[in-house]
Enzyme design. Structure first.
Site, PDB file in Angstrom:
ATOM      1  N   HIS A   1     -58.596  30.486  45.239  1.00 50.31           N
ATOM      2  CA  HIS A   1     -59.871  29.803  45.026  1.00 50.31           C
ATOM      3  C   HIS A   1     -60.911  30.681  44.328  1.00 50.31           C
ATOM      4  O   HIS A   1     -62.109  30.476  44.477  1.00 50.31           O
ATOM      5  CB  HIS A   1     -60.427  29.288  46.358  1.00 50.31           C
ATOM      6  CG  HIS A   1     -59.649  28.137  46.914  1.00 50.31           C
ATOM      7  ND1 HIS A   1     -59.934  26.822  46.626  1.00 50.31           N
ATOM      8  CD2 HIS A   1     -58.556  28.112  47.714  1.00 50.31           C
ATOM      9  CE1 HIS A   1     -59.065  26.038  47.243  1.00 50.31           C
ATOM     10  NE2 HIS A   1     -58.217  26.802  47.915  1.00 50.31           N
TER      11      HIS A   1
ATOM     12  N   HIS B   1     -47.744  31.367  57.868  1.00 55.19           N
ATOM     13  CA  HIS B   1     -48.467  31.642  56.632  1.00 55.19           C
ATOM     14  C   HIS B   1     -48.782  33.134  56.564  1.00 55.19           C
ATOM     15  O   HIS B   1     -48.401  33.907  57.451  1.00 55.19           O
ATOM     16  CB  HIS B   1     -49.750  30.801  56.563  1.00 55.19           C
ATOM     17  CG  HIS B   1     -50.045  30.282  55.188  1.00 55.19           C
ATOM     18  ND1 HIS B   1     -50.323  31.113  54.131  1.00 55.19           N
ATOM     19  CD2 HIS B   1     -50.101  29.023  54.697  1.00 55.19           C
ATOM     20  CE1 HIS B   1     -50.545  30.384  53.048  1.00 55.19           C
ATOM     21  NE2 HIS B   1     -50.410  29.102  53.363  1.00 55.19           N
TER      22      HIS B   1
ATOM     23  N   ASP C   1     -48.219  21.017  48.980  1.00 56.71           N
ATOM     24  CA  ASP C   1     -46.991  20.326  48.599  1.00 56.71           C
ATOM     25  C   ASP C   1     -46.155  20.049  49.845  1.00 56.71           C
ATOM     26  O   ASP C   1     -45.899  20.964  50.631  1.00 56.71           O
ATOM     27  CB  ASP C   1     -46.168  21.196  47.652  1.00 56.71           C
ATOM     28  CG  ASP C   1     -46.799  21.340  46.285  1.00 56.71           C
ATOM     29  OD1 ASP C   1     -46.596  20.432  45.464  1.00 56.71           O
ATOM     30  OD2 ASP C   1     -47.495  22.343  46.046  1.00 56.71           O
TER      31      ASP C   1
END
Length: 408
Positions: free
Chosen positions: A17, A104, A356
Site C-alpha cells: 500500500h 500470514h 484472491d
C-alpha cells in the site's frame, strides 16, 4: 534480500500500500528493442480484477520505463520500472494492529525487523511480484529473440481437482503392492505433446488458466465455492521451458534446478517445488527411471524419456525443462478465526481487505517471469565462460575421451 541473479540482476521494491512498486534491472544486454508494451502484456496477465475468481482490487498496473532505454532500445545500463499503487485501502487492515493474521507474515516480519508495514502484507504481499513480472518480461524477450526459448506455465490443479492423469506431470503413485516395481512411463505421450505444444493463448482461454476445458470448469466451481464461503483454496502450476541450450547450470551449489527452485520458492504462497519426475521418481528403480540417450535427427544426443526434466547433474541437457510449484491456500480470508493477539490474549479476528480466493490463475505469469530470469542469468554466465575459453590457444594434448566428439 531483495535482489536476485548474478549477471542479470533484479532488485524489486515497494509494499502493498505504498505509492508505487517496481524493479531495477541491471545486466540487460544493450541493443535489445524494448518498449513498455513488451512488459505490459505480462503485467496485464498478472493484474488483479481480471475475473470473479480473483481479488476485486482495481489496479491498472501500468508500467513506466524510468531509465535504461532510449528510442526503444536498451542501453546496457540499469532499467528502472515503476508501477503506481492506485486502489489503496489501508483502513481495511486496522485489525492487524492487534492481531497477526494466521499463516500470514505479520508476526514473522515483526519478529525479524521489530517494525512492519501498517497495512496489507507489506513486502510479503503479492504486489511485490509486479517488479518480478516486469523484469521477467525483459528477460523473456531477450531469450525469445536470441535463442527462440519459450516459457509457458499453466494451472494443473486447484484443491483436489487435477488435470486428467494423461495430461498431468508425474505425481505420487499409489500401489498397494510394495514389492511391485512395475511402473508406467511417468511422462505419458499426451503430457509430452502438451509440453511441446502448449501456448499462452491456449492457457489464457479460460480464467482459471487451465488448458483442459472440463477440468477448468470444475476448478472454477471450486474457487467460487471457496469465495462464497469467505474461504480460500490452493493449487499447483506446471511450467515448461522449451529450446534451452545444453550446458547451463553452475555446479555444485548453483545447479540449474537449485537456482530454479530458489526462484520459485521465493514467490509468495509457494510451499513445494519439484522438477522432472519429482517425488514420483523416488518410487522407481534406477533401471526404469534412467533416461536412455538417443540420437536426434540433427546428430545431437537426446533422451528417450526425459524423467530428468531437462536437467542432469545440475546442468541442462537440451530437453524440455518442466517443473511444478505448489501454492498454499491464501492466508487472508474473511471468516472469523479464533486466534491470539500480539500480547497473547485470545480473541476473534475477522479480517477485511480484498484477497484472491485462489492465487494460482494469477501466479502463472509470475512463474514464467522467474523462470525467464533464471534462464537468462545462467545463459549470461555460460556465455562469459565460453568467451573467456575461446581466447585461449587450442589444447592439443587432451585425450579424445575428454573432448566433445564430432557429430556423425
Amino acid at each position: 534480500m531483495s535482489t536476485f541473479g548474478k549477471l542479470f540482476r533484479v532488485t524489486t521494491y515497494g509494499e502493498s500500500h505504498c505509492a508505487s512498486v517496481g524493479a531495477i534491472v541491471d545486466g540487460c544486454p544493450p541493443g535489445l528493442e524494448l518498449t513498455a508494451q513488451d512488459i505490459q502484456v505480462q503485467l496485464s496477465r498478472r493484474r488483479p480484477g481480471q475475473s470473479d475468481l480473483t481479488t476485486p482490487r482495481n489496479e491498472k498496473d501500468l508500467v513506466h520505463l524510468q531509465s535504461g532505454t532510449e528510442h526503444g532500445v536498451t542501453l546496457g545500463t540499469p532499467i528502472g520500472l515503476l508501477v503506481k499503487n492506485e486502489d489503496q485501502r489501508p483502513h481495511d487492515y486496522t485489525e492487524t494492529d492487534l492481531y497477526p493474521r494466521p499463516s500470514h507474515a505479520d508476526y514473522t516480519y515483526l519478529e525479524k525487523y521489530g517494525v512492519k508495514a501498517s497495512s496489507g502484507g507489506g513486502r510479503s504481499s503479492a504486489r511485490e511480484t509486479i517488479g518480478r513480472v516486469a523484469a521477467g518480461a525483459i528477460a523473456e524477450k531477450y531469450l525469445k529473440t536470441v535463442y527462440g526459448i519459450e516459457i509457458v506455465a499453466f494451472v494443473s490443479s486447484v484443491g483436489k481437482i487435477h488435470l486428467p492423469a494423461l495430461l498431468a506431470p508425474p505425481s505420487l503413485a499409489s500401489d498397494d503392492n510394495e514389492d511391485n516395481d512395475n511402473v508406467d512411463d511417468a511422462i505419458s505421450e499426451e503430457f509430452r505433446k502438451l509440453l511441446a505444444t502448449i501456448s499462452r493463448e491456449e492457457v489464457d482461454k479460460h480464467p482459471t488458466r487451465c488448458p483442459h476445458q472440463t477440468t477448468a470448469e470444475k476448478m472454477t466451481q471450486r474457487i467460487i465455492r471457496a469465495k462464497d464461503a469467505s474461504d480460500s483454496i490452493g493449487g499447483t502450476v506446471t511450467c515448461v521451458i522449451r529450446n534451452v541450450p545444453s550446458g547451463l547450470g553452475e555446479p555444485v551449489f548453483d545447479k540449474f534446478e537449485a537456482e530454479l527452485g530458489h526462484a520459485m520458492l521465493s514467490i509468495p504462497a509457494t510451499k513445494a517445488f519439484e522438477i522432472g519426475s519429482g517425488f514420483r521418481g523416488t518410487e522407481v528403480p534406477g533401471s526404469k527411471h534412467n533416461d536412455a540417450f538417443v540420437r536426434r535427427p540433427d546428430g545431437s544426443l537426446g533422451t528417450k524419456t526425459n524423467w530428468s526434466g531437462g536437467v542432469q547433474g545440475g546442468i541442462t541437457n537440451g530437453e524440455d525443462i518442466y517443473f511444478r510449484i505448489g501454492f498454499k491456500s491464501p492466508a487472508t480470508i474473511s471468516q472469523q478465526q479464533e486466534t491470539a493477539q500480539y500480547d497473547g490474549t485470545s480473541g476473534t479476528l475477522a479480517a477485511r481487505g480484498r484477497h484472491d480466493p485462489c492465487v494460482v490463475p494469477r501466479a502463472v505469469p509470475i512463474v514464467e517471469a522467474m523462470a525467464a530470469i533464471v534462464v537468462l542469468d545462467q545463459l549470461l554466465q555460460q556465455d562469459a565462460r565460453k568467451a573467456a575459453a575461446s581466447r585461449l590457444p587450442p589444447i592439443k594434448t587432451l585425450p579424445p575421451t575428454m573432448v566433445m566428439p564430432k557429430k556423425l
